[in-house]
Each structure stands twice: as structure tokens, then as C-alpha cells.
Design a protein around this motif. Structure first.
Motif, PDB file in Angstrom:
ATOM      1  N   ARG A  23       0.823  -1.204   0.000  1.00 10.30           N
ATOM      2  CA  ARG A  23       0.000   0.000   0.000  1.00 10.30           C
ATOM      3  C   ARG A  23       0.863   1.262   0.000  1.00 10.30           C
ATOM      4  NH1 ARG A  23      -2.413  -1.229   4.089  1.00 10.30           N
ATOM      5  NH2 ARG A  23      -1.349   0.077   5.634  1.00 10.30           N
ATOM      6  N   GLN A  24       1.918   1.289   0.800  1.00  7.56           N
ATOM      7  CA  GLN A  24       2.775   2.470   0.872  1.00  7.56           C
ATOM      8  C   GLN A  24       3.516   2.705  -0.446  1.00  7.56           C
ATOM      9  OE1 GLN A  24       5.150   1.622   4.318  1.00  7.56           O
ATOM     10  NE2 GLN A  24       3.353   1.613   5.659  1.00  7.56           N
ATOM     11  N   ALA A  25       3.961   1.619  -1.084  1.00  9.45           N
ATOM     12  CA  ALA A  25       4.612   1.776  -2.386  1.00  9.45           C
ATOM     13  C   ALA A  25       3.635   2.373  -3.397  1.00  9.45           C
ATOM     14  CB  ALA A  25       5.129   0.427  -2.879  1.00  9.45           C
ATOM     15  N   ALA A  26       2.382   1.924  -3.353  1.00 10.02           N
ATOM     16  CA  ALA A  26       1.374   2.469  -4.265  1.00 10.02           C
ATOM     17  C   ALA A  26       1.105   3.944  -3.976  1.00 10.02           C
ATOM     18  CB  ALA A  26       0.080   1.668  -4.142  1.00 10.02           C
ATOM     19  N   GLU A  27       1.151   4.329  -2.708  1.00  6.27           N
ATOM     20  CA  GLU A  27       0.944   5.736  -2.368  1.00  6.27           C
ATOM     21  C   GLU A  27       2.046   6.611  -2.934  1.00  6.27           C
ATOM     22  OE1 GLU A  27      -1.491   4.977   1.845  1.00  6.27           O
ATOM     23  OE2 GLU A  27       0.618   5.575   1.869  1.00  6.27           O
ATOM     24  N   ARG A  28       3.279   6.114  -2.894  1.00  5.10           N
ATOM     25  CA  ARG A  28       4.383   6.888  -3.499  1.00  5.10           C
ATOM     26  C   ARG A  28       4.170   7.033  -5.000  1.00  5.10           C
ATOM     27  NH1 ARG A  28       7.291   3.877   0.368  1.00  5.10           N
ATOM     28  NH2 ARG A  28       7.876   2.272  -1.123  1.00  5.10           N
ATOM     29  N   MET A  29       3.761   5.946  -5.648  1.00  7.35           N
ATOM     30  CA  MET A  29       3.509   6.011  -7.087  1.00  7.35           C
ATOM     31  C   MET A  29       2.349   6.951  -7.403  1.00  7.35           C
ATOM     32  SD  MET A  29       3.749   1.979  -8.067  1.00  7.35           S
ATOM     33  CE  MET A  29       5.011   0.934  -7.333  1.00  7.35           C
ATOM     34  N   ALA A  30       1.320   6.887  -6.572  1.00  4.57           N
ATOM     35  CA  ALA A  30       0.129   7.714  -6.834  1.00  4.57           C
ATOM     36  C   ALA A  30       0.444   9.192  -6.746  1.00  4.57           C
ATOM     37  CB  ALA A  30      -0.976   7.344  -5.841  1.00  4.57           C
ATOM     38  N   VAL A  31       1.254   9.569  -5.780  1.00  7.94           N
ATOM     39  CA  VAL A  31       1.615  10.973  -5.612  1.00  7.94           C
ATOM     40  C   VAL A  31       2.502  11.449  -6.758  1.00  7.94           C
ATOM     41  CG1 VAL A  31       3.012  12.520  -4.189  1.00  7.94           C
ATOM     42  CG2 VAL A  31       1.307  11.046  -3.121  1.00  7.94           C
ATOM     43  N   ASN A  32       3.389  10.572  -7.214  1.00  9.75           N
ATOM     44  CA  ASN A  32       4.340  10.974  -8.248  1.00  9.75           C
ATOM     45  C   ASN A  32       3.793  10.880  -9.661  1.00  9.75           C
ATOM     46  OD1 ASN A  32       6.653   9.486 -10.181  1.00  9.75           O
ATOM     47  ND2 ASN A  32       7.210  11.470  -9.323  1.00  9.75           N
ATOM     48  N   ALA A  33       2.934   9.876  -9.926  1.00 10.03           N
ATOM     49  CA  ALA A  33       2.517   9.601 -11.303  1.00 10.03           C
ATOM     50  C   ALA A  33       1.890  10.805 -12.011  1.00 10.03           C
ATOM     51  CB  ALA A  33       1.567   8.405 -11.335  1.00 10.03           C
ATOM     52  N   PRO A  34       0.998  11.575 -11.384  1.00  6.86           N
ATOM     53  CA  PRO A  34       0.445  12.730 -12.111  1.00  6.86           C
ATOM     54  C   PRO A  34       1.498  13.761 -12.490  1.00  6.86           C
ATOM     55  CG  PRO A  34      -0.922  12.175 -10.208  1.00  6.86           C
ATOM     56  CD  PRO A  34       0.330  11.378 -10.079  1.00  6.86           C
ATOM     57  N   ILE A  35       2.520  13.908 -11.656  1.00  8.77           N
ATOM     58  CA  ILE A  35       3.577  14.885 -11.945  1.00  8.77           C
ATOM     59  C   ILE A  35       4.497  14.361 -13.041  1.00  8.77           C
ATOM     60  CG2 ILE A  35       5.464  16.220 -10.952  1.00  8.77           C
ATOM     61  CD1 ILE A  35       2.784  16.897  -9.721  1.00  8.77           C
ATOM     62  N   GLN A  36       5.049  13.171 -12.807  1.00  8.68           N
ATOM     63  CA  GLN A  36       5.986  12.621 -13.786  1.00  8.68           C
ATOM     64  C   GLN A  36       5.286  12.316 -15.100  1.00  8.68           C
ATOM     65  OE1 GLN A  36       8.470   8.604 -13.794  1.00  8.68           O
ATOM     66  NE2 GLN A  36       9.239  10.007 -12.251  1.00  8.68           N
ATOM     67  N   GLY A  37       4.040  11.831 -15.029  1.00 11.92           N
ATOM     68  CA  GLY A  37       3.301  11.546 -16.253  1.00 11.92           C
ATOM     69  C   GLY A  37       2.994  12.794 -17.053  1.00 11.92           C
ATOM     70  N   THR A  38       2.645  13.876 -16.366  1.00 14.42           N
ATOM     71  CA  THR A  38       2.395  15.134 -17.072  1.00 14.42           C
ATOM     72  C   THR A  38       3.666  15.627 -17.750  1.00 14.42           C
ATOM     73  OG1 THR A  38       0.583  15.779 -15.607  1.00 14.42           O
ATOM     74  CG2 THR A  38       1.721  17.549 -16.775  1.00 14.42           C
ATOM     75  N   ALA A  39       4.807  15.509 -17.063  1.00 18.64           N
ATOM     76  CA  ALA A  39       6.080  15.894 -17.685  1.00 18.64           C
ATOM     77  C   ALA A  39       6.341  15.072 -18.933  1.00 18.64           C
ATOM     78  CB  ALA A  39       7.213  15.733 -16.675  1.00 18.64           C
ATOM     79  N   ALA A  40       6.045  13.764 -18.855  1.00 14.94           N
ATOM     80  CA  ALA A  40       6.238  12.903 -20.025  1.00 14.94           C
ATOM     81  C   ALA A  40       5.327  13.326 -21.168  1.00 14.94           C
ATOM     82  CB  ALA A  40       5.972  11.443 -19.639  1.00 14.94           C
ATOM     83  N   ASP A  41       4.081  13.654 -20.854  1.00  9.13           N
ATOM     84  CA  ASP A  41       3.144  14.076 -21.893  1.00  9.13           C
ATOM     85  C   ASP A  41       3.591  15.380 -22.543  1.00  9.13           C
ATOM     86  OD1 ASP A  41       1.607  11.880 -21.303  1.00  9.13           O
ATOM     87  OD2 ASP A  41       0.185  12.970 -20.042  1.00  9.13           O
TER      88      ASP A  41
END
Length: 1017
Positions: free
Chosen positions: A911-929
């Protein structure tokens, strides 16, 4: 019989079948602990124990070819041993988090294989193993017990053997009577006497103080059992007599505790354990549901149907057994692993080594099944998958033999005309390999509908190969339709086909759908999905084999050119018909997930851009690399000698066990807690060594040597070998469907992983050069992820700092450290920078402390102060997590989804690993886009203005171009404008432009990369 001495004994006749008997609890524990990284299903369910059991079961079934399968499990009720000895197993702590939750899935797995499952209150699984094995032998069967420990060895006999793991999941050993005697020095039934003397720490059975392994083994071998030993106590030396005499009652009680009891109220039901009950469809569905795609090819085929007039279903399993499926007549069913139906033939004798040698997860199955092939490419995207009942060459709606195989110019002209008249078509290429820049073209496949497909063989070899059309005239005939941008074209892993055909002078235009890319966008957390994956998930079409079904593997491997034309045609035509069936289904799913715009406006237009980049490649300075290799060799030799001097002598620095012995044995360094390898040695990985940096000067030397060795082997020595002889350049592969965040990755070679925070890494980049008359131009986004953070949070302090072009890290230091901006020291700025980037990845107190070299309490104070000063950042992260738990996914600004069902997992670590991914994914994914949009815009500009400049590389937030000298002044401001305008944010995007004759000259100083790479991995 109340004890197990009779287990394995039986009539002296050849066994008429083989029973595989599973020690259920032991295998679940082995699977859980052997796979150290948490493994989750597509739904976020922890399944590492289930995966481990599946691996061990499939290996045993394939090696042993049993006719019957049974499993025994413990229950939660106390056993008679607990009643006899209150402290029995009293030293065992609570079960590891997430272990018990997986037992139901293991039962599902076993039921799919038709296993009889036995449990009995008051007794342990070992007792059931004894009872069931004894009954099986009495019925004329041979028994193999598959377990994860050695307790079952006392059951070994003439017709009972034990297959157990030595370590991990794949290192196994088969024990027969001779093997037990060789290891312990006595017969299998005497193991209980040995344990009575030696004790068993796992079960908390006390031993005799002062009696060790060797003494216990010798006494059992000499006296047979403890009863006879105590009857002859006076014959022993005085020292041993004094040790044993006070513990006579304890030894007798310990023997009773260790003794497996086989006289139980349970009856072996062979009909309910016959492998004829195996349901391949159920197993296949379960493997897909759990994400065990890498194990699907190891599933046995379906069992043959019962013979007419055969025996019906056997009696139901007894109440203590939970058996899956309906039983069939066991006497008429042979092994489902290749034997014919009818009466089972006697199994082949088991050798001592049988059952060993299973592949480890790293060799193909993987501890992370969601991982792609070794080099990150979708290896079967254009070597395709077949199916058990593929579309026949001369049959099927609308497909006639003359149309199916194109081998004449008349048939080729007819194909071109039909493609021209179609509303669009699917295409696929068959080649001799997976490197698009080196593979030879073998054939082309086309489909205008799911029922109408063709194959054009071009490069098949062999004596039986029929006449085929020549490559160049064929491509000349097909070039007009392939290059017609008004004709929609569908493919799976289209970039591969685009690159291969471009090498042959065919520019494919009009790409309108890529099924692999659509599947990735719909579920980015899954590794690149093959056509067989999609056939199951989207079309309910099971049993589509992998590419190795056609190409073989190992010594039997062959290239597509060696596959007979008829077989290749059937295979290739199936691929393109599957693509045609999948397009409307995936399009519907894209619409349902509101991903149509992202797919058609961003991801799909990027495919030809990446294809052009791969096709062009980058030039490298081979002589420079050769000189650097010599220099590195000398530096490594010097470092190794310094290490030997500090260690007191030479050893193999690259051997983890030897290095562990030197550091933690010879030098006496204190290791971090809990850092051990599967072999029991203390780990010496980079994380462990980083924690030990200040404990001894040898540590930094070892880390430096490792860095030099990695750079030398991975880049300096490898790059010259990767120069394409046709182009004189290195061609990396850009992977669009690998990173779950949406980032583009690079492989073969990975040009995104060259370290640039060190002088040596920058020197490696010097090898990437521009040809005469050109320069390299680098364009790098400045702190793009922090700017996106400012935009999505609306944090006033961050927004104002970026709008006024302040040093964001100094501005952060001013706020969290309480010092005037002009007084911020470099060290304070370093702390603020680490906190800034750490927040993007939900860094822990411990993680920040380890990076800054401070205490956990100090690091925690910095993080708390950061969120106190930037309160909207904390509120944003909590909002993202709340939405992620509710929806099951998080989104970028452009609507890209990352599904994270693990956000509601019961296992804390998952669960904690998923929380780290969840917080980061919108930021890193937007940068990728954003950078993807910039790449599309820049390539469009290059094409429209007919510039000779080429986009070469995309590395994190940087683009690298090869630009003729006379185009630099024109292109540089255009690149900056298009990159900065790729997406409107509340703060300005800033791009730094540099030029140079080699990549090292224009490498920007990057910040935050180490954290980004860590999270991506």
C-alpha cells in the motif's frame, strides 16, 4: 499403524502410477519468502506466495509426470502436539503480513489442477502426508512428496521420495533412501530419533544440551533409536552419559512430537485426485486474473477426453478433503503430460537429480511478472503468436487458398488492388530477428477484415521452400498503398514495422491504430501486452501460443526464415486478423476511459516520430571509446590493488559472498539489519554499501570500482560493438509502452542511464558526436516536475518563485530554514533541493536522512516544516490519494491514467509503495506528456520546413538533435519556443539550449535525476 515407519513400505511390485503429494503450508511459506519483492496482481492483490507455488507445481508436474495430485494443509485448530507440549512451536512469531490472505488463491490454483485437498483438525499437514503416502503405496502407487522443508524425510521408503528446495524456488534435491543415508548417516525413519536428541528450533522441540549434529547422527547410526540408546546408556563414555541421562523423559517426549502420525481418519480418494480432472481453461483464466502471464506457456495441455464407455465419476471426496471439479475414472486416465489415454503405464524410475533445475524468476518468470523482456522490447510483436486452431490456409469465411498465400505477380497485383479498395487494413512484418535495424525481411501479412487475410513470403529458406516473390519488386507493387496516408492502417507494435519497411525504402503513412499502444494506454502498469494477451483479455480467445511455439527455443530455436511457408502464413495471417478484431474493441475501451484524445492526439502521432529517431541513430567516436577503455582498465586495476591492501589480501571483488566475508568477517564491519541474500550471506548491494560509507575507507573504493566496471562494460566496451555496419551509427530502441508513468525509455543500448552527475559519466557522453558540418543541440526542461507541482497545487510561494525566475531551491531554503534569501548557504540550498524533489516522490524521513547524512528525526523535522510552509502541497497529495483509492487510478493533466488498485491493499508495504507512485505519477506523467507533445511539434516543423536536422535522443527531460551548422540559428529558437509552449501552465516552462560537437559539451547540470530513476525502477 500409529507411526510412520510403514510409510513407503508396500508390496514389492512395480508401481502402476505416480502420486504427487504437496506439503501445502510449506510450499506457501517457501513461495512467499523466496520472492522478496512484493508481487501484486492487476487488481492489486498480493500474490507472491501463489506465484511461487505455481512455479514449483508446474516444474514438478513437467518433470515427474504424475497421474494423481493431492495436497495437505494445516488447519487453525491446535494439534495433539500442542496438547502434549504447551510450548510446541512457541517460538514462532505471527505470520508475515499478507501471507494468510493468499491461501484461498492457492486452493483455487490446486482445484484448477484437479488436486484433492486434505485438512484435518488436530493434526498437521505432515501427518496427512504420512497417511496419504502410506495409503497410496498400499494401492500400488509411487509417491513423490513436494515440500519446502525436511520434516517429511522420515516418510522416505522404497516407493516414497521427497523433493524439496535447498534454497529459493528452483534449487531442488530429490531424496530417496540412499540420499537420506548419505546426508545423515542413518535410515529415513530414524530422523525422529535424531531430532529427539538434537532438537528442532523451528518447532521449538528441545534437544539435549551439548549434543550437536555430528554426535546425534553418530548415536542414531550406532544404536538405531533412542529407546535402544537409553537401554545401553552405560556403554557410553562418561561425558555423553552425563549429558543424556538427565534428559531421558524429554528425549522420549521430543520423539513423540517429531514423529509423523499416519493412522488418521482420512481416506485417499484417487478418483478425486486424478489429473484427468485438470481444467486448463480454469487454470488459464486464473493465471490471467493473477497476472501470471509468463507462466501460461508452462501450463500443461488439456487432458484427453474419457474413452467411450469408461468409468464414470468416482465417489465424492471424504469430508476432510476439499477437492476441485468433478472426478473422472482414474483407472482409465494416464498422465496429462503427453501420455495417451487409457490405463496408466508405470512411471519411469526417479533418479536422485530428477525434479531439479527449474528456472528462477530472473530467468524468465521474473519476481516482477509485470516486467517486459530483457531488453524492454515487445519481442513477439512482429514475430507474432499463433493459436491452437488458427484460420486454415484454404478455409474460413472469405479466405480461399489463392488469396491466402501470395506467390505470383498476378496474386500480388490482386492483393494491392484489394488493399487499395478497402476501407483500411492491418499489416504485419515477419523478420529474422527483433532488432528492427538489422533483421532481414521474411514476409508481409495483410488483413482487410477478421475473415480476409494474406501472407506474402519473401525470405523463407530451406529445401522445401516454394518459389517466392523477390523483395524489391514486391515492395514496389505495395509501396503506393502503404504510403497512401488516406488508407487507414492498423498494426501491433507499429514502430517495428515502420522501421523495417523504411530500411527497404517504404515510408508507411496513414497509421490509424496500434493495438499494443492502445492496450498500454488502457493499462500502463502491465508490461507490453502481446496479441495473445489481448486475445484472451479482450476477445475471450484462449490458448493463443507465444512466438516460441513457432520459433522454438534453446537448441531447437529457429528464425522465421526457417519456418515452413505454410506454417508461417497461417501464423502471420492469424496475427493480422486478431488486430482487425481488436481495433473496435480497444477503440470502445478508449472511449469508455476518456482516453481517445490522448491516444489519437499524442501517443499515436508519436510512433512515426520515434521510428524516425531509431532509424537515424547517433554517431559515436569509436577511437575515443577505445582510449577511454584502456584508461578505465588502468584505473580499475589501481583501485583493486588499494582495496586488496585495505582488505589484507586479494579476493574476487565481484563475488558478493567473498566481499561479504571480507567486510563483515575479516574487517568486522557492522551490517545494516535484515540485509541478507537468499544464500544467507549479508548483502553487499549498493544500498547496503551506501549506508556503510563512513564506516571504513574501503567502501568508497568498492563503490568507485563498481561504477567504473559498470561504465566500462555497459557503455565504453559495448558501444563500439553496437555500431550498425550499414549506417555506422548506434541505434537505440525507444520504448513507448514500458514505463507506467508514460515516460519514454531506451534500450539496446539504454542511453538514458548514463550517469551525468559524475565527471566520468560526462566523459562517456563525449563519445556521442556530430558528423562533420554538424553540431549536437541539446534542449533541456528546467525543473519541469517542480513547475508542474506548482501548477497543480497552486502553492503561492512556488508559483511566485517560478514567475519571478527565482532560484527555487534557495527560495525553499528561505522558507523552511527561516534564513534570508541572500544568506542561504550552498549546504542549506542542497537540503532544500533534496526536500523539493523528495516531496515529489513522497520521500520518508529515513529516505531523506540517508540522502542528507542526518538523523531520521532531523529529516522528519525538515519534511514537516516543508509541509507547514507549503500547506497546499500536502493538501494536493492527500486529495490525489483519496481520489486514487476511490477510483482505482490517478491521472495526469492530459488524462493519462495510472491504475493503482494497491492503494487499498491490506499489505502495508504494498500500500505504501502504491501511495508513493500515486503521488508521483500525475507529476511525472504530465512531464512525459509535455515532452511528447514537444517532440511531435518539433518533428512536424522539421518536416514542413524540409530541414536536414534530426531529432536523435530523448533522455528524461532533454532532447538532443543533430543539426547542420547552417541550420542552428534557425532551429535553436524554434525548439525553445515549441518546447516551452507545449502545454500551458500557471508558471512558465523554461528550456535551456546548448550546442557542442559532442554530447558532453552540452550536458546540462541535472537535479533530482537520482530520485526519479529510483522511483521509475
Amino acid at each position: 499403524m500409529s507411526e510412520s515407519e510403514g510409510a513407503g513400505r508396500g508390496p514389492a511390485v512395480a508401481p502402476s502410477g505416480r502420486l504427487l503429494l504437496l506439503d501445502g503450508n510449506a510450499l506457501v511459506h517457501r513461495g512467499f519468502h523466496a520472492l522478496q519483492q512484493p508481487l501484486t496482481s492487476p487488481r492489486g492483490e498480493l500474490v507472491n506466495a501463489v506465484y511461487g507455488v505455481a512455479m514449483m507445481l508446474l516444474k514438478a508436474l513437467a518433470d515427474l509426470k504424475p497421474q494423481y495430485l493431492t495436497a495437505a494443509f494445516d488447519t487453525a485448530a491446535p494439534t495433539f502436539r500442542h496438547e502434549a507440549y504447551a510450548d510446541y512451536k512457541g517460538t514462532r512469531g505471527p505470520a508475515a503480513e499478507g501471507l494468510h490472505d493468499q491461501f484461498d488463491r492457492v486452493y483455487e490454483l490446486l482445484e484448477a489442477f484437479g488436486a484433492g485437498i486434505y485438512r484435518l483438525d488436530g493434526y498437521e499437514a505432515d501427518d496427512l502426508l504420512g497417511a496419504l503416502s502410506q495409503q497410496a503405496v498400499a494401492q500400488g502407487l509411487e509417491v513423490v512428496i513436494l515440500t519446502g522443508d525436511l520434516d517429511a524425510l522420515q516418510l522416505v521408503g522404497p516407493h516414497v521420495r521427497v523433493l524439496t528446495s535447498r534454497r529459493g524456488l528452483s534449487d531442488t534435491v530429490m531424496y530417496d533412501e540412499a540420499a537420506v543415508r548419505e546426508r545423515f548417516g542413518f535410515a529415513p525413519p530414524q530422523l525422529v530419533d535424531y531430532k529427539a536428541l538434537r532438537g528442532d528450533t523451528s518447532d521449538n522441540i528441545p534437544g539435549v544440551p551439548g549434543i550437536g549434529d555430528k554426535t546425534a547422527s553418530r548415536l542414531v547410526a550406532e544404536y538405531g533409536d533412542v529407546a535402544n540408546l537409553y537401554a545401553h546408556l552405560d556403554d557410553l563414555p562418561e561425558k555423553q552419559r552425563k549429558l543424556l541421562a538427565p534428559y531421558a523423559d524429554q528425549v522420549r517426549e521430543a520423539r513423540r512430537l517429531a514423529q509423523i502420525v499416519s493412522d488418521l481418519p482420512v481416506q485417499l480418494d484417487l478418483a478425486g485426485s486424478a489429473l484427468s480432472r485438470y481444467d486448463r481453461g480454469k487454470a488459464l483464466a486464473l493465471f490471467h486474473e493473477l497476472g501470471f502471464r509468463s507462466l501460461i506457456d508452462r501450463l500443461p495441455p488439456s487432458p484427453p477426453a474419457p474413452l467411450p464407455g469408461g468409468e464414470g465419476s468416482g465417489p465424492p471426496a471424504p469430508s476432510v478433503a476439499v477437492s476441485g471439479g468433478e472426478g473422472r475414472g482414474a483407472a482409465r486416465q494416464a498422465s496429462l503430460f503427453g501420455e495417451e489415454g487409457g490405463v496408466p503405464s508405470p512411471p519411469a524410475p526417479l533418479s536422485e537429480g530428477e525434479g531439479s533445475g527449474a528456472r528462477s524468476p530472473a530467468e524468465g518468470e521474473g519476481s516482477a511478472p509485470r516486467s517486459p523482456s530483457a531488453n524492454g522490447r515487445a519481442r513477439d510483436g512482429y514475430h507474432g503468436e499463433g493459436q491452437d486452431t488458427p484460420l486454415p490456409m484454404g478455409e474460413g469465411p472469405g479466405v480461399r487458398a489463392p488469396e491466402g498465400l501470395v506467390t505470383t505477380t498476378e496474386a500480388l497485383d490482386a492483393l494491392a488492388a484489394e488493399l487499395r479498395a478497402s476501407q483500411g487494413f492491418a499489416f504485419g512484418v515477419q523478420t529474422t530477428g527483433v532488432d528492427a535495424m538489422r533483421a532481414d525481411l521474411v514476409g508481409l501479412a495483410f488483413a482487410t477484415s477478421p475473415e480476409r487475410a494474406w501472407y506474402v513470403p519473401l525470405g523463407h529458406v530451406g529445401e522445401d521452400a516454394p518459389p517466392q516473390l523477390a523483395v524489391e519488386p514486391t515492395l514496389a507493387a505495395l509501396r503506393p498503398v502503404l504510403a497512401d496516408e488516406t488508407l487507414p492502417k492498423h498494426a501491433h507494435n507499429a514502430k517495428f514495422g515502420l522501421v523495417v519497411l523504411a530500411r527497404h525504402g517504404v515510408a508507411v503513412e496513414g497509421l490509424s491504430f496500434d493495438t499494443m499502444l492502445a492496450a498500454y494506454l488502457l493499462e500502463s502498469s502491465q508490461r507490453a501486452q502481446t496479441l495473445r494477451d489481448l486475445a484472451w483479455a479482450k476477445l475471450d480467445q484462449a490458448d493463443v501460443p507465444a512466438a516460441k511455439t513457432i520459433l522454438g527455443e534453446g537448441k531447437r530455436a529457429r528464425t522465421m526464415a526457417e519456418v515452413p511457408v505454410a506454417e508461417a502464413a497461417e501464423y502471420a495471417r492469424l496475427q493480422v486478423t486478431l488486430i482487425e478484431r481488436l481495433v473496435p474493441v480497444l477503440l470502445r475501451d478508449l472511449d469508455a476511459a476518456a482516453l481517445r484524445a490522448l491516444y489519437f492526439d499524442l501517443e499515436l502521432p508519436l510512433v512515426p516520430v520515434l521510428a524516425v529517431m531509431e532509424r537515424h541513430g547517433v554517431m559515436v567516436d569509436v577511437p575515443f571509446l577505445q582510449r577511454l577503455s584502456t584508461e578505465l582498465y588502468g584505473a580499475i586495476q589501481t583501485l583493486e590493488q588499494e582495496i586488496y591492501d585495505l582488505a589484507g589480501g586479494p579476493f574476487n571483488i565481484n563475488s558478493p559472498p567473498q566481499l561479504s566475508d571480507v567486510l563483515f568477517g575479516k574487517l568486522g564491519l557492522k551490517p545494516p539489519p535484515g540485509k541478507r541474500t537468499k544464500t544467507g550471506h549479508i548483502s553487499t548491494n549498493v544500498q547496503v554499501l551506501a549506508e556503510l560509507r563512513d564506516s571504513h575507507p574501503i567502501i568508497n573504493l568498492i563503490l568507485r570500482a563498481r561504477q567504473l566496471l559498470k561504465l566500462k562494460g555497459t557503455y565504453v566496451d559495448a558501444l563500439p560493438l553496437l555500431v550498425n555496419p550499414e549506417t555506422g551509427r548506434v541505434h537505440t530502441s525507444f520504448n513507448q509502452t514500458l514505463a507506467a508513468t508514460g515516460r519514454i525509455s531506451s534500450s539496446d543500448p539504454n542511453l538514458q542511464n548514463i550517469p551525468i552527475r559524475t565527471e566520468l559519466g560526462r566523459r562517456v557522453r563525449q563519445a556521442f558526436v556530430a558528423p562533420p558540418g554538424c553540431v549536437l543541440l541539446g534542449a533541456d526542461y528546467s525543473q519541469i516536475e517542480l513547475r508542474i507541482l506548482a501548477h497543480v497545487t497552486g502553492e503561492p510561494a512556488l508559483v511566485e518563485a517560478f514567475r519571478h525566475h527565482e532560484d527555487i531551491h534557495a527560495a525553499t531554503a528561505e522558507r523552511i530554514l527561516g534564513v534570508p534569501l541572500e544568506d542561504v548557504t550552498p549546504d542549506q540550498r542542497r537540503i532544500a533541493k533534496t526536500v523539493n524533489f523528495g516531496v515529489l516522490y513522497r520521500i520518508s524521513d529515513y529516505g531523506l536522512a540517508s540522502r542528507l547524512g542526518m538523523t531520521t528525526a532531523e529529516a522528519g523535522a525538515f519534511i514537516r516544516e516543508y509541509f507547514a510552509r507549503f500547506s497546499t502541497v500536502r493538501a494536493y497529495q492527500e486529495r490525489v490519494l483519496e481520489e486514487g483509492r476511490r477510483c482505482g487510478y490517478v491521472m495526469t493533466l492530459q488524462g493519462r491514467r495510472r491504475y493503482l488498485p494497491e492503494l487499498t491493499a491490506r499489505h502495508g508495504g504494498v500500500r505504501q509503495a502504491a501511495e508513493r507512485m500515486a503521488v508521483n505519477a500525475p507529476i511525472q506523467g504530465t512531464a512525459a506528456d509535455i515532452i511528447k507533445q514537444a517532440m511531435i511539434d518539433i518533428q512536424r516543423y522539421l518536416d514542413e520546413h524540409h530541414l536536414r536536422a534530426k531529432m536523435l535522443l530523448q533522455v528524461h527531460d532533454e532532447l538532443v538533435f543533430e543539426v547542420p551548422d547552417d541550420e542552428v540559428a534557425t532551429l535553436a529558437p524554434v525548439v525553445k519556443r515549441l518546447m516551452e509552449g507545449a502545454y500551458p501552465l500557471a508558471v512558465p516552462l523554461e528550456v535551456e539550449i546548448k550546442t557542442g560537437r559532442h554530447w558532453g559539451e552540452m550536458t546540462p547540470a541535472r537535479e533530482g535525476e537520482e530520485l526519479a530513476v529510483e522511483v521509475e525502477e
